[in-house]
Design a protein around this motif. Structure first.
Motif, PDB file in Angstrom:
ATOM      1  N   MET A 151      44.072  28.774  35.702  1.00  0.00           N
ATOM      2  CA  MET A 151      43.810  30.196  35.800  1.00  0.00           C
ATOM      3  C   MET A 151      42.969  30.598  34.585  1.00  0.00           C
ATOM      4  SD  MET A 151      46.303  33.562  35.681  1.00  0.00           S
ATOM      5  CE  MET A 151      47.639  32.731  36.444  1.00  0.00           C
ATOM      6  N   SER A 152      42.020  31.490  34.786  1.00  0.00           N
ATOM      7  CA  SER A 152      41.177  32.007  33.719  1.00  0.00           C
ATOM      8  C   SER A 152      41.467  33.493  33.520  1.00  0.00           C
ATOM      9  CB  SER A 152      39.709  31.823  34.096  1.00  0.00           C
ATOM     10  OG  SER A 152      39.409  32.626  35.227  1.00  0.00           O
ATOM     11  N   ILE A 153      40.828  34.075  32.530  1.00  0.00           N
ATOM     12  CA  ILE A 153      40.991  35.518  32.334  1.00  0.00           C
ATOM     13  C   ILE A 153      40.459  36.261  33.551  1.00  0.00           C
ATOM     14  CG2 ILE A 153      40.220  37.499  30.964  1.00  0.00           C
ATOM     15  CD1 ILE A 153      40.490  35.773  28.471  1.00  0.00           C
ATOM     16  N   GLU A 154      39.406  35.757  34.164  1.00  0.00           N
ATOM     17  CA  GLU A 154      38.863  36.395  35.375  1.00  0.00           C
ATOM     18  C   GLU A 154      39.906  36.375  36.494  1.00  0.00           C
ATOM     19  OE1 GLU A 154      36.570  38.750  37.367  1.00  0.00           O
ATOM     20  OE2 GLU A 154      36.008  38.095  35.376  1.00  0.00           O
ATOM     21  N   THR A 155      40.573  35.253  36.677  1.00  0.00           N
ATOM     22  CA  THR A 155      41.634  35.157  37.683  1.00  0.00           C
ATOM     23  C   THR A 155      42.789  36.085  37.330  1.00  0.00           C
ATOM     24  OG1 THR A 155      41.032  32.850  38.053  1.00  0.00           O
ATOM     25  CG2 THR A 155      43.172  33.549  38.886  1.00  0.00           C
ATOM     26  N   LEU A 156      43.136  36.134  36.059  1.00  0.00           N
ATOM     27  CA  LEU A 156      44.201  37.034  35.602  1.00  0.00           C
ATOM     28  C   LEU A 156      43.845  38.474  35.946  1.00  0.00           C
ATOM     29  CD1 LEU A 156      46.854  37.349  33.933  1.00  0.00           C
ATOM     30  CD2 LEU A 156      45.387  37.605  31.930  1.00  0.00           C
ATOM     31  N   LYS A 157      42.623  38.865  35.688  1.00  0.00           N
ATOM     32  CA  LYS A 157      42.193  40.233  36.008  1.00  0.00           C
ATOM     33  C   LYS A 157      42.352  40.513  37.492  1.00  0.00           C
ATOM     34  CE  LYS A 157      38.036  40.823  34.676  1.00  0.00           C
ATOM     35  NZ  LYS A 157      36.677  40.756  34.147  1.00  0.00           N
ATOM     36  N   GLN A 158      42.034  39.540  38.338  1.00  0.00           N
ATOM     37  CA  GLN A 158      42.139  39.724  39.783  1.00  0.00           C
ATOM     38  C   GLN A 158      43.591  39.871  40.234  1.00  0.00           C
ATOM     39  OE1 GLN A 158      39.999  36.405  41.429  1.00  0.00           O
ATOM     40  NE2 GLN A 158      38.048  37.081  40.561  1.00  0.00           N
ATOM     41  N   GLN A 159      44.527  39.335  39.467  1.00  0.00           N
ATOM     42  CA  GLN A 159      45.945  39.432  39.806  1.00  0.00           C
ATOM     43  C   GLN A 159      46.567  40.765  39.388  1.00  0.00           C
ATOM     44  OE1 GLN A 159      48.027  36.069  38.216  1.00  0.00           O
ATOM     45  NE2 GLN A 159      46.947  34.613  39.509  1.00  0.00           N
ATOM     46  N   LEU A 160      45.841  41.519  38.590  1.00  0.00           N
ATOM     47  CA  LEU A 160      46.386  42.801  38.143  1.00  0.00           C
ATOM     48  C   LEU A 160      46.287  43.835  39.250  1.00  0.00           C
ATOM     49  CD1 LEU A 160      44.872  42.875  34.547  1.00  0.00           C
ATOM     50  CD2 LEU A 160      47.280  42.528  35.168  1.00  0.00           C
ATOM     51  N   PRO A 161      47.321  44.636  39.423  1.00  0.00           N
ATOM     52  CA  PRO A 161      47.330  45.647  40.489  1.00  0.00           C
ATOM     53  C   PRO A 161      46.365  46.795  40.185  1.00  0.00           C
ATOM     54  CG  PRO A 161      49.283  45.824  39.125  1.00  0.00           C
ATOM     55  CD  PRO A 161      48.554  44.619  38.648  1.00  0.00           C
ATOM     56  N   ASP A 162      46.126  47.609  41.194  1.00  0.00           N
ATOM     57  CA  ASP A 162      45.190  48.724  41.051  1.00  0.00           C
ATOM     58  C   ASP A 162      45.583  49.688  39.945  1.00  0.00           C
ATOM     59  OD1 ASP A 162      43.562  47.727  43.034  1.00  0.00           O
ATOM     60  OD2 ASP A 162      44.411  48.992  44.618  1.00  0.00           O
ATOM     61  N   PHE A 163      46.889  49.874  39.726  1.00  0.00           N
ATOM     62  CA  PHE A 163      47.289  50.811  38.672  1.00  0.00           C
ATOM     63  C   PHE A 163      46.875  50.315  37.285  1.00  0.00           C
ATOM     64  CE2 PHE A 163      51.270  48.294  39.040  1.00  0.00           C
ATOM     65  CZ  PHE A 163      51.425  47.892  37.715  1.00  0.00           C
ATOM     66  N   ALA A 164      46.483  49.051  37.188  1.00  0.00           N
ATOM     67  CA  ALA A 164      46.104  48.460  35.901  1.00  0.00           C
ATOM     68  C   ALA A 164      44.588  48.280  35.782  1.00  0.00           C
ATOM     69  CB  ALA A 164      46.826  47.140  35.715  1.00  0.00           C
ATOM     70  N   LYS A 165      43.833  49.152  36.419  1.00  0.00           N
ATOM     71  CA  LYS A 165      42.367  49.059  36.350  1.00  0.00           C
ATOM     72  C   LYS A 165      41.888  49.093  34.895  1.00  0.00           C
ATOM     73  CE  LYS A 165      38.076  51.197  37.774  1.00  0.00           C
ATOM     74  NZ  LYS A 165      37.417  52.313  38.415  1.00  0.00           N
ATOM     75  N   ASP A 166      42.480  49.951  34.083  1.00  0.00           N
ATOM     76  CA  ASP A 166      42.090  50.025  32.678  1.00  0.00           C
ATOM     77  C   ASP A 166      42.344  48.704  31.958  1.00  0.00           C
ATOM     78  OD1 ASP A 166      41.155  52.678  32.748  1.00  0.00           O
ATOM     79  OD2 ASP A 166      43.180  53.466  32.413  1.00  0.00           O
ATOM     80  N   VAL A 167      43.421  48.041  32.302  1.00  0.00           N
ATOM     81  CA  VAL A 167      43.729  46.742  31.697  1.00  0.00           C
ATOM     82  C   VAL A 167      42.646  45.731  32.072  1.00  0.00           C
ATOM     83  CG1 VAL A 167      45.416  44.867  31.547  1.00  0.00           C
ATOM     84  CG2 VAL A 167      46.200  47.249  31.693  1.00  0.00           C
ATOM     85  N   ARG A 168      42.249  45.716  33.339  1.00  0.00           N
ATOM     86  CA  ARG A 168      41.164  44.826  33.771  1.00  0.00           C
ATOM     87  C   ARG A 168      39.896  45.093  32.975  1.00  0.00           C
ATOM     88  NH1 ARG A 168      43.140  45.695  39.231  1.00  0.00           N
ATOM     89  NH2 ARG A 168      41.575  47.293  39.547  1.00  0.00           N
ATOM     90  N   LEU A 169      39.545  46.359  32.841  1.00  0.00           N
ATOM     91  CA  LEU A 169      38.341  46.715  32.096  1.00  0.00           C
ATOM     92  C   LEU A 169      38.450  46.300  30.629  1.00  0.00           C
ATOM     93  CD1 LEU A 169      37.683  50.233  33.658  1.00  0.00           C
ATOM     94  CD2 LEU A 169      36.355  48.136  34.051  1.00  0.00           C
ATOM     95  N   ASN A 170      39.630  46.480  30.054  1.00  0.00           N
ATOM     96  CA  ASN A 170      39.824  46.080  28.663  1.00  0.00           C
ATOM     97  C   ASN A 170      39.769  44.564  28.486  1.00  0.00           C
ATOM     98  OD1 ASN A 170      40.024  48.648  27.461  1.00  0.00           O
ATOM     99  ND2 ASN A 170      42.150  48.834  28.113  1.00  0.00           N
TER     100      ASN A 170
END
Length: 178
Positions: A1-20
């Motif tokens: 798993m990469s950070i990109e994959t981790l970002k894809q696993q984050l739910p919609d409520f965590a959009k800011d986390v993905r962006l960060n």
């Protein structure tokens, strides 16, 4: 798993986390070994296997085996120190502050990477663990070593982002309310 994959696993409520998380990957404020050692130490401190796996995979090409071990050591030694020194700092009875810690911390003297990098990693993990005494101590050491406020700020910001990813994954795993 990469950070990109981790970002894809984050739910919609965590959009800011993905962006960060995207911002971390693209941020070049810190050198590669400093940045990826910091991220790995912080990932380990989250105790979230998915965050650790993703960041370790991302960090591996940028870290020597000694730097990887130092990042692991920073997370481990701060797990111990942050509990102990947070207690000493918070307890009303100041008797404990005069007692010797009797904790082995030899890795602080010889971490296997630059002392500045190791201190920065320890500071970030201490911030995550909420130990004000350790935060003050590591920040003071870094300032005395000539580290800029921007670098210190970046390290703590990265720690917050890594922690937020772990929390978002945990929240996403909660059962759906009826």
């Amino acid at each position: 798993m990469s950070i990109e994959t981790l970002k894809q696993q984050l739910p919609d409520f965590a959009k800011d986390v993905r962006l960060n998380l995207s911002a971390i990957v693209n941020d070049e404020t810190l050198g590669p070994e400093t940045k990826y050692g910091l991220l790995l130490a912080c990932a380990i401190a989250t105790r979230n296997p998915r965050v650790v796996e993703a960041i370790e995979r991302e960090a591996t090409p940028h870290l020597s085996p000694k730097a990887r071990d130092a990042a692991c050591a920073a997370a481990a030694i701060m797990a111990m120190n942050n509990v102990y020194y947070r207690f000493v700092h918070l307890v009303s009875n100041k008797t404990y502050a005069s007692m010797p810690a009797k904790l082995r911390m030899n890795v602080l003297a010889n971490p296997g990477v630059s002392k500045v990098d190791f201190e920065l990693w320890c500071l970030a993990v201490s911030a995550m663990n909420g130990c004000g005494a350790c935060v003050d101590s590591h920040e003071k050491t870094l300032v005395e070593a000539g580290v800029t406020a921007e670098t210190i700020h970046t390290a703590v910001r990265f720690a917050g982002i890594v922690q937020s990813a772990a929390v978002a994954l945990e929240a996403a795993a909660l059962p759906v309310a009826a």
